[in-house]
Design an enzyme around this catalytic site. Structure first.
Site, mmCIF file in Angstrom:
data_model
loop_
_atom_site.group_PDB
_atom_site.id
_atom_site.type_symbol
_atom_site.label_atom_id
_atom_site.label_comp_id
_atom_site.label_asym_id
_atom_site.label_seq_id
_atom_site.Cartn_x
_atom_site.Cartn_y
_atom_site.Cartn_z
ATOM 1 C CB CYS A 1 -0.944 0.001 1.198
ATOM 2 S SG CYS A 1 -2.029 -1.439 1.260
ATOM 3 C CG ASN B 1 -7.228 -0.727 1.187
ATOM 4 O OD1 ASN B 1 -6.432 -0.470 0.291
ATOM 5 N ND2 ASN B 1 -6.847 -1.165 2.377
ATOM 6 C CG HIS C 1 -3.250 3.127 2.406
ATOM 7 N ND1 HIS C 1 -3.805 2.839 1.174
ATOM 8 C CD2 HIS C 1 -3.394 2.011 3.170
ATOM 9 C CE1 HIS C 1 -4.261 1.592 1.195
ATOM 10 N NE2 HIS C 1 -4.024 1.080 2.388
#
Length: 316
Positions: free
Chosen positions: A113, A272, A241
Site C-alpha cells: 500500500c 481500499n 492511504h
C-alpha cells in the site's frame, strides 16, 4: 541539483459499483456492520477482462495529456502495484508501449500500500540526479483478483483503480516534492499478507494494523512535515492511504491540523485500492477543486511490509 514538482495528475476507476448490499449477497454481513467498522459505502470492481495494465494506462494517459508533454519527453515510468499478474514485460513497460513512450526506463515497484509514495520518492531522486527530466508514476491495483470473497473481514475493504502523477524537474528554488520519510518494520510484516504462487489471497491482522497505524504512524507523518520545513497546521490537505475511514480519522486527529485542512476520504466511495489509493484520492480532490494550486499537501501511505512512505508536495 534541480528541484522536482508534480506537473499533472490523472485517475481511472472501473464503471462497476459494488455496494454494501451487494456484498451482503456474498458473505454474512450488512451495510451497518461495514459502515461502523470501515466507513466504506461503495467500491469499484473491474470487469474480468479489465487488467491492472488497462487501468494504469488510462490513468497515466490522462496525466500525460494534462501535463502538455509529449510521450518522447518521458524518461522514466514506474508502476506501483502488488496485484498485477504480469511479471514480464512489466506493467510499466506495457503502459509505455500503449502511450507510445519511446526509450524510457520502465519498471514495476511492489511496496504494498506504500507503493505509490515510495515510487514518487524514487522518481524524484532519479530526476534530481539528472537521469531524466520527466517521469510518469502510477499506482494501479486490481484487488478484486486477490480478494477472498468468503472472508468478510477483508472482502468488504477492497476495490480497484489507478492514479497517476507526471513529475518534472524545475529550476525554481521551491521544492515541489519534499524530502521523503520512509521505512519498514519487517518483523511485523505478516500483519498484511498477499502470498502464494497461485491465486494469492489478501489477508491481514486488522487489529494489529489499526494499532500500528494509529499509535506509531502519526509521529512519522509529522516528521515528513518537519523535513519539508512546515508545520502540520500549514497543510491545505492530507491524503493518507485509504485503508479504512476509522484509521484515517484516528491518524489525522493526532496531526494538529487547522480546521480548514481537507482530509481525503475517498475510501468511502472507492474502498481500499492499495498502492492506487493515494494518487486516486489526490487526483479526485484536485479535479473537484478542493485544494488550491500551490498549496502544501501531505501524502502518506502505509501497509504491507509493514512499510510506510510520505512526503509533502505542492498541489499542481
Amino acid at each position: 541539483m534541480p528541484g522536482t514538482r508534480i506537473a499533472a495528475l490523472g485517475h481511472h476507476q472501473p464503471s462497476r459499483v459494488m455496494t454494501n448490499a451487494d456484498l451482503a449477497q456474498l458473505v454474512e454481513t450488512d451495510d451497518a456492520w461495514i459502515r461502523q467498522r470501515t466507513g466504506i459505502v461503495t467500491r469499484k470492481i473491474a470487469e474480468q477482462d479489465e487488467s491492472v495494465t488497462d487501468m494504469a494506462a488510462s490513468a497515466g494517459g490522462k496525466a500525460l495529456a494534462a501535463s502538455g508533454l509529449a510521450p518522447e519527453d518521458i524518461g522514466l515510468v514506474i508502476v506501483a502495484t502488488c496485484s498485477a499478474m504480469d511479471r514480464c514485460p512489466s506493467v510499466a513497460a506495457q503502459v509505455a508501449a500503449r502511450l507510445q513512450v519511446p526509450g524510457a526506463v520502465c519498471f514495476d515497484l511492489n511496496n504494498g500500500c506504500a507503493g505509490f509514495t515510495t515510487a514518487l520518492a524514487s522518481a524524484a531522486h532519479t530526476l534530481k540526479a539528472g537521469a531524466a527530466r520527466h517521469a510518469l508514476i502510477i499506482g494501479a491495483e486490481k484487488m478484486s483478483d486477490v480478494t477472498d470473497w468468503t472472508d468478510r473481514s477483508t472482502c468488504v475493504l477492497l476495490g480497484d483503480g489507478a492514479g497517476a502523477a507526471l513529475i518534472s524537474t524545475t529550476t525554481s528554488e521551491h521544492e515541489g516534492i519534499g524530502p521523503v520519510v520512509w521505512g519498514s518494520d519487517p518483523q511485523r510484516g505478516a500483519s498484511v499478507r498477499l502470498q502464494g504462487a497461485w491465486q494469492p489471497r489478501f489477508a491481514q491482522d486488522g487489529q494489529a494494523v489499526y494499532r500500528w497505524a494509529t499509535s506509531e504512524l502519526p509521529a512519522i507523518a509529522q516528521d515528513a512535515c518537519t523535513r519539508a520545513g512546515i508545520s502540520t497546521r500549514d497543510l491545505a490537505a492530507v491524503v493518507t492511504h485509504q485503508a479504512n475511514l476509522r484509521i484515517i480519522e484516528a491518524l489525522t486527529r493526532r496531526l494538529d491540523l487547522c480546521d480548514s485542512a481537507v482530509i481525503a476520504k475517498d475510501v468511502v466511495e472507492s474502498g481500499n485500492t492499495s498502492a492506487a489509493s493515494v494518487p486516486l484520492a489526490l487526483s479526485k480532490l484536485i479535479e473537484r477543486d478542493e485544494v488550491p494550486s500551490g498549496a502544501p499537501v501531505l501524502l502518506f501511505s502505509f501497509g504491507g511490509g509493514l512499510s510506510w512512505a510520505g512526503q509533502v508536495v505542492t498541489c499542481p
